[in-house]
Design a protein around this motif. Structure first.
Motif, mmCIF file in Angstrom:
data_model
loop_
_atom_site.group_PDB
_atom_site.id
_atom_site.type_symbol
_atom_site.label_atom_id
_atom_site.label_comp_id
_atom_site.label_asym_id
_atom_site.label_seq_id
_atom_site.Cartn_x
_atom_site.Cartn_y
_atom_site.Cartn_z
ATOM 1 N N PRO A 38 0.828 -1.215 0.000
ATOM 2 C CA PRO A 38 0.000 0.000 0.000
ATOM 3 C C PRO A 38 0.861 1.263 0.000
ATOM 4 C CG PRO A 38 -0.703 -1.542 1.705
ATOM 5 C CD PRO A 38 0.621 -2.029 1.216
ATOM 6 N N VAL A 39 0.399 2.287 -0.689
ATOM 7 C CA VAL A 39 1.086 3.569 -0.628
ATOM 8 C C VAL A 39 0.788 4.224 0.716
ATOM 9 C CG1 VAL A 39 1.139 3.955 -3.120
ATOM 10 C CG2 VAL A 39 -0.845 4.706 -1.800
ATOM 11 N N ALA A 40 1.725 5.040 1.162
ATOM 12 C CA ALA A 40 1.595 5.728 2.446
ATOM 13 C C ALA A 40 1.922 7.200 2.247
ATOM 14 C CB ALA A 40 2.534 5.097 3.476
ATOM 15 N N ASP A 41 1.851 7.968 3.320
ATOM 16 C CA ASP A 41 2.114 9.401 3.217
ATOM 17 C C ASP A 41 3.544 9.697 2.783
ATOM 18 O OD1 ASP A 41 -0.462 9.951 3.956
ATOM 19 O OD2 ASP A 41 0.009 10.416 6.049
ATOM 20 N N ASP A 42 4.483 8.772 3.085
ATOM 21 C CA ASP A 42 5.874 9.003 2.708
ATOM 22 C C ASP A 42 6.286 8.245 1.446
ATOM 23 O OD1 ASP A 42 5.908 6.438 3.725
ATOM 24 O OD2 ASP A 42 7.700 6.732 4.960
ATOM 25 N N THR A 43 5.314 7.680 0.725
ATOM 26 C CA THR A 43 5.616 7.015 -0.548
ATOM 27 C C THR A 43 6.043 8.053 -1.574
ATOM 28 O OG1 THR A 43 4.070 5.205 -0.134
ATOM 29 C CG2 THR A 43 4.677 5.622 -2.422
ATOM 30 N N LEU A 44 7.100 7.731 -2.327
ATOM 31 C CA LEU A 44 7.638 8.646 -3.329
ATOM 32 C C LEU A 44 7.169 8.254 -4.719
ATOM 33 C CD1 LEU A 44 11.311 8.815 -2.025
ATOM 34 C CD2 LEU A 44 9.446 10.412 -1.536
ATOM 35 N N PHE A 45 6.728 9.244 -5.471
ATOM 36 C CA PHE A 45 6.349 9.049 -6.863
ATOM 37 C C PHE A 45 7.455 9.591 -7.759
ATOM 38 C CE2 PHE A 45 2.361 8.613 -4.737
ATOM 39 C CZ PHE A 45 1.550 7.828 -5.555
ATOM 40 N N GLU A 46 7.614 8.985 -8.914
ATOM 41 C CA GLU A 46 8.574 9.468 -9.907
ATOM 42 C C GLU A 46 7.899 10.578 -10.702
ATOM 43 O OE1 GLU A 46 10.953 7.447 -13.631
ATOM 44 O OE2 GLU A 46 11.047 6.430 -11.680
ATOM 45 N N ASP A 47 8.348 11.811 -10.504
ATOM 46 C CA ASP A 47 7.633 12.975 -11.025
ATOM 47 C C ASP A 47 7.810 13.197 -12.517
ATOM 48 O OD1 ASP A 47 6.759 13.439 -8.452
ATOM 49 O OD2 ASP A 47 8.233 14.985 -8.030
ATOM 50 N N ALA A 48 8.810 12.538 -13.132
ATOM 51 C CA ALA A 48 9.063 12.686 -14.568
ATOM 52 C C ALA A 48 9.286 14.170 -14.894
ATOM 53 C CB ALA A 48 7.925 12.073 -15.372
ATOM 54 N N SER A 49 8.602 14.690 -15.908
ATOM 55 C CA SER A 49 8.887 16.065 -16.343
ATOM 56 C C SER A 49 8.354 17.139 -15.402
ATOM 57 C CB SER A 49 8.337 16.288 -17.759
ATOM 58 O OG SER A 49 9.163 15.636 -18.705
ATOM 59 N N LEU A 50 7.627 16.754 -14.356
ATOM 60 C CA LEU A 50 7.338 17.739 -13.314
ATOM 61 C C LEU A 50 8.621 18.165 -12.612
ATOM 62 C CD1 LEU A 50 4.033 16.641 -11.548
ATOM 63 C CD2 LEU A 50 4.356 18.041 -13.574
ATOM 64 N N SER A 51 9.730 17.450 -12.913
ATOM 65 C CA SER A 51 11.047 17.868 -12.436
ATOM 66 C C SER A 51 11.442 19.230 -12.978
ATOM 67 C CB SER A 51 12.103 16.847 -12.871
ATOM 68 O OG SER A 51 11.779 15.531 -12.494
#
Length: 420
Positions: free
Chosen positions: A91-104
């Motif tokens: 399960p994802v949690a509050d501290d799970t990191l997403f790969e932001d891709a071009s939002l970088s």
């Protein structure tokens, strides 16, 4: 662009297309009624939409979505749903990191503009004055590229070279004459920033932006902790290949992490010269073709940012909040960031500095999308006048279909960017 007619599609794909069309027909009227078209309303998605969100995620095969909302310049709400890995079912949690891709890219643009405000970099000076990489072609147009060109995507350079180990980087047109979306140009500017600060990308980010902004769960790089908390990407709903798709950055950086461990030098401290020195060592322990040039194992300002949705919303709050802290970009610089920077006739969307700009019936908005490897799809939308923003991060190749529904339901905006 021509599209095949439905009868010409394979039967299984035709059935999926028909199912999605039915889903759209069934859901759209509800979304329209729930949309916050009243500008006095907030951008937190309505409860009926949130209750239906798991169904949409299942239909689109998007295992996880992370959402966050800014109102009146403050992060007021966030929600993480689903699993980070469809096979492990974590399960994802509050501290799970997403790969932001071009939002970088907008986040990096903010850093560059901080340096411009400090007089460290001149946005209109040729980048070759600061650093000329050996992979740049010997061409007069290369000498004209400026940081402003990079941030408004007017360098004339390609998005990414097909063979960076052997192919020189050269503009296709004279810089400043048209829009050419270019990750390559962003990466070159990143290396210029390395030269000017004497730091790695992540070191500068932590010192100048992530630390002051309270973005404690943000990084452009890789470590064992980041790996453990990062979501895996998943195929789009129409992709019928079995199993998990290649996890490009995860695979490249996991190999680079081995060398970083040998050296006792974390990837967060690596600069281009470190990646170049490590390249043959990493290639020796990876399949052929996975790692081809130093840029494959170096933090990438155009694509490698990882955050929680809340952390990215903290960045969005900087874009819409007043008054401003001394470490933030100046008001004049923020105005420039969100103002058209190049006049190209006939465009329905404009380029600011790091952001796309679109006029809507309810006023201008700024936005950016992100897509890495076709398995991570993300979107961030801001309204400066309303001091509000919405962030949607996903780990599925059909996440773009899902985040469009989120934006429509939460904000009432149906952007041209979703269709053109």
């Amino acid at each position: 662009m021509n599209h095949p007619s439905l009868p010409s599609l394979p039967r299984r794909r035709w059935l999926k297309t028909a199912a999605l069309s039915t889903l759209a027909a069934a859901t759209w009227p509800q979304v329209t009624r729930a949309a916050a078209c009243d500008d006095a309303a907030g951008w937190i998605p309505p409860d009926p939409f949130l209750a239906d969100l798991p169904r949409l995620m299942q239909a689109l095969r998007v295992p996880a979505i992370g959402l966050a909302v800014v109102e009146r310049g403050e992060v007021v709400w966030s929600r993480n749903l689903g699993v980070s890995n469809a096979q492990a079912r974590t399960p994802v949690a509050d501290d799970t990191l997403f790969e932001d891709a071009s939002l970088s890219k907008p986040v990096f643009a903010y850093l560059v503009l901080q340096l411009a405000d400090q007089g460290v970099i001149d946005l209109d000076a040729p980048l070759v004055r600061y650093r000329r990489m050996d992979y740049l072609a010997d061409h007069p147009w290369v000498d004209l590229v400026t940081a402003r060109d990079v941030l408004r995507h007017s360098t004339g350079m390609p998005n990414w070279r097909k063979d960076p180990a052997n192919e020189k980087l050269v503009p296709a047109v004279k810089p400043g004459t048209r829009i050419d979306y270019s990750g390559e140009a962003i990466f070159w500017l990143q290396l210029v920033v390395e030269t000017l600060t004497g730091e790695s990308l992540d070191e500068s980010m932590q010192r100048l932006l992530f630390g002051p902004a309270g973005m404690r769960d943000s990084s452009y790089t890789w470590s064992a902790d980041l790996a453990a908390r990062s979501v895996h990407g998943h195929r789009a709903v129409e992709d019928e290949e079995p199993g998990m798709p290649p996890q490009m950055l995860r695979e490249q950086w996991s190999a680079a992490q081995v060398i970083a461990g040998r050296w006792g030098r974390p990837l967060s401290a690596w600069r281009y010269e470190d990646a170049a020195r490590a390249l043959p060592l990493v290639q020796a322990i990876t399949p052929k073709g996975l790692v081809n040039w130093p840029g494959d194992i170096l933090a990438n300002a155009a694509a490698s940012l990882r955050t929680t949705p809340t952390d990215y919303a903290r960045f969005m709050a900087l874009m819409v909040r007043t008054p401003r802290a001394p470490w933030q970009i100046s008001e004049a610089t923020r105005t420039a960031m969100l103002t058209k920077q190049i006049d190209v006739p006939g465009r329905w969307t404009e380029k600011g500095l790091g952001w796309n700009l679109e006029a809507t019936p309810r006023g201008p908005v700024f936005y950016h999308s992100g897509s890495n490897g076709g398995i991570f799809k993300n979107f961030a939308l801001g309204d400066l006048a309303g001091q509000r923003a919405l962030v949607a991060l996903t780990n599925g190749g059909s996440g773009n279909v899902l985040y469009r529904r989120v934006v429509r339901a939460a904000t009432g905006h149906d952007l041209l960017a979703f269709d053109l």
